[in-house]
Design a protein around this motif. Structure first.
Motif, mmCIF file in Angstrom:
data_model
loop_
_atom_site.group_PDB
_atom_site.id
_atom_site.type_symbol
_atom_site.label_atom_id
_atom_site.label_comp_id
_atom_site.label_asym_id
_atom_site.label_seq_id
_atom_site.Cartn_x
_atom_site.Cartn_y
_atom_site.Cartn_z
ATOM 1 N N ILE A 5 29.442 5.364 0.472
ATOM 2 C CA ILE A 5 29.311 3.961 0.815
ATOM 3 C C ILE A 5 27.919 3.750 1.401
ATOM 4 O O ILE A 5 27.516 4.443 2.332
ATOM 5 C CB ILE A 5 30.366 3.521 1.861
ATOM 6 C CG1 ILE A 5 31.778 3.882 1.417
ATOM 7 C CG2 ILE A 5 30.213 2.042 2.189
ATOM 8 C CD1 ILE A 5 32.375 3.046 0.349
ATOM 9 N N HIS A 6 27.201 2.771 0.849
ATOM 10 C CA HIS A 6 25.869 2.427 1.353
ATOM 11 C C HIS A 6 26.043 1.655 2.653
ATOM 12 O O HIS A 6 26.692 0.614 2.676
ATOM 13 C CB HIS A 6 25.134 1.576 0.310
ATOM 14 C CG HIS A 6 23.802 1.123 0.764
ATOM 15 N ND1 HIS A 6 23.529 -0.183 1.079
ATOM 16 C CD2 HIS A 6 22.657 1.806 0.968
ATOM 17 C CE1 HIS A 6 22.278 -0.287 1.445
ATOM 18 N NE2 HIS A 6 21.725 0.909 1.395
ATOM 19 N N ILE A 7 25.462 2.170 3.742
ATOM 20 C CA ILE A 7 25.638 1.522 5.039
ATOM 21 C C ILE A 7 24.349 0.929 5.602
ATOM 22 O O ILE A 7 24.393 0.169 6.558
ATOM 23 C CB ILE A 7 26.227 2.491 6.083
ATOM 24 C CG1 ILE A 7 25.308 3.689 6.306
ATOM 25 C CG2 ILE A 7 27.627 2.912 5.688
ATOM 26 C CD1 ILE A 7 25.550 4.443 7.578
ATOM 27 N N VAL A 23 19.148 1.397 10.493
ATOM 28 C CA VAL A 23 19.733 0.066 10.609
ATOM 29 C C VAL A 23 20.930 0.059 9.672
ATOM 30 O O VAL A 23 20.806 0.361 8.488
ATOM 31 C CB VAL A 23 18.722 -1.037 10.226
ATOM 32 C CG1 VAL A 23 19.409 -2.389 10.133
ATOM 33 C CG2 VAL A 23 17.602 -1.089 11.247
ATOM 34 N N HIS A 24 22.105 -0.255 10.233
ATOM 35 C CA HIS A 24 23.349 -0.167 9.459
ATOM 36 C C HIS A 24 24.143 -1.466 9.567
ATOM 37 O O HIS A 24 23.867 -2.307 10.415
ATOM 38 C CB HIS A 24 24.188 1.021 9.936
ATOM 39 C CG HIS A 24 24.535 0.962 11.388
ATOM 40 N ND1 HIS A 24 25.555 0.172 11.881
ATOM 41 C CD2 HIS A 24 23.980 1.577 12.452
ATOM 42 C CE1 HIS A 24 25.625 0.315 13.196
ATOM 43 N NE2 HIS A 24 24.669 1.160 13.570
ATOM 44 N N SER A 25 25.135 -1.593 8.718
ATOM 45 C CA SER A 25 25.990 -2.784 8.726
ATOM 46 C C SER A 25 27.434 -2.415 9.047
ATOM 47 O O SER A 25 28.362 -3.021 8.529
ATOM 48 C CB SER A 25 25.892 -3.497 7.385
ATOM 49 O OG SER A 25 26.187 -2.613 6.332
ATOM 50 N N LEU A 26 27.627 -1.445 9.924
ATOM 51 C CA LEU A 26 28.968 -0.985 10.275
ATOM 52 C C LEU A 26 29.681 -1.917 11.244
ATOM 53 O O LEU A 26 30.870 -1.768 11.484
ATOM 54 C CB LEU A 26 28.915 0.439 10.836
ATOM 55 C CG LEU A 26 28.450 1.494 9.836
ATOM 56 C CD1 LEU A 26 28.178 2.815 10.533
ATOM 57 C CD2 LEU A 26 29.474 1.652 8.730
ATOM 58 N N VAL A 84 20.652 4.797 3.188
ATOM 59 C CA VAL A 84 21.534 5.755 3.840
ATOM 60 C C VAL A 84 22.970 5.471 3.409
ATOM 61 O O VAL A 84 23.420 4.329 3.390
ATOM 62 C CB VAL A 84 21.417 5.663 5.378
ATOM 63 C CG1 VAL A 84 22.417 6.567 6.064
ATOM 64 C CG2 VAL A 84 20.006 5.989 5.825
ATOM 65 N N TRP A 85 23.682 6.541 3.096
ATOM 66 C CA TRP A 85 25.066 6.474 2.644
ATOM 67 C C TRP A 85 25.904 7.415 3.499
ATOM 68 O O TRP A 85 25.385 8.378 4.061
ATOM 69 C CB TRP A 85 25.158 6.928 1.183
ATOM 70 C CG TRP A 85 24.285 6.147 0.242
ATOM 71 C CD1 TRP A 85 22.918 6.163 0.178
ATOM 72 C CD2 TRP A 85 24.707 5.240 -0.758
ATOM 73 N NE1 TRP A 85 22.480 5.324 -0.811
ATOM 74 C CE2 TRP A 85 23.560 4.744 -1.415
ATOM 75 C CE3 TRP A 85 25.956 4.802 -1.191
ATOM 76 C CZ2 TRP A 85 23.616 3.834 -2.439
ATOM 77 C CZ3 TRP A 85 26.014 3.894 -2.234
ATOM 78 C CH2 TRP A 85 24.854 3.423 -2.842
#
Length: 173
Positions: A5-7, A23-26, A84-85
């Motif tokens: 999963i691309h985060i 930088v992530h979208s979690l 980043v995955w």
């Protein structure tokens, strides 16, 4: 086969010891607890594991990470702007259930019509776009107060009411 999963992406190096800023979208402060590796896309469609030595959440979108083998500012700099995955199992464990990215895999309905399954979540400043495949065409479904009818987490469904003509634009070509 492992699903990834691309985060997010690596946006900067930090300090002189090879730390990077992800930088992530979690959806919440995240220190990647119990995540062994981040998979960095150094070449298109390649998921190279970079094992995590330590990670510190800066805020809900940024985490400072020390990766094994990345021990200088120069080695960290090579990773800047790389995607980043993480594995699907790690994603399911650490992603905030209310974050837009948690809609991956949900079925999208426009009124009563099934459009498809959420393949990607694209976050923009004023809306979220859900990418799906409808009648063999890539469709971006806008998700905001004017289109969102309901999200049912139990049945994994997103219900929207799209403006008239929006789907036809995608189906023209």
């Amino acid at each position: 086969m492992t699903e990834y999963i691309h985060i997010g992406r690596i946006v900067a190096s930090h300090g002189v010891h090879g730390d990077v800023v992800v930088v992530h979208s979690l959806g919440s402060r995240n220190n990647f607890k119990d995540v062994k590796a981040l998979f960095v896309e150094q070449v298109k469609n390649s998921y190279i594991p970079h094992f995590i030595s330590s990670a510190t959440a800066r805020d809900a979108e940024q985490t400072q990470v020390k990766l094994e083998g990345t021990d200088s500012k120069e080695s960290a700099h090579r990773l800047i702007k790389k995607n980043v995955w993480i594995t699907e199992a790690d994603f399911n464990r650490i992603a905030d259930k209310n974050a837009p990215i948690s809609l991956l895999g949900y079925k999208i309905y426009n009124r009563q019509d099934l459009l498809g399954t959420v393949e990607e979540v694209i976050e923009q400043p004023h809306q979220v776009l859900l990418k799906t495949n409808f009648k063999n065409k890539e469709v971006l479904v806008p998700l905001h107060a004017g289109t969102l009818e309901a999200v049912d987490r139990k049945t994994k469904e997103v219900r929207v009411i799209l403006p008239d003509g929006l789907l036809e634009i995608y189906l023209e070509n």
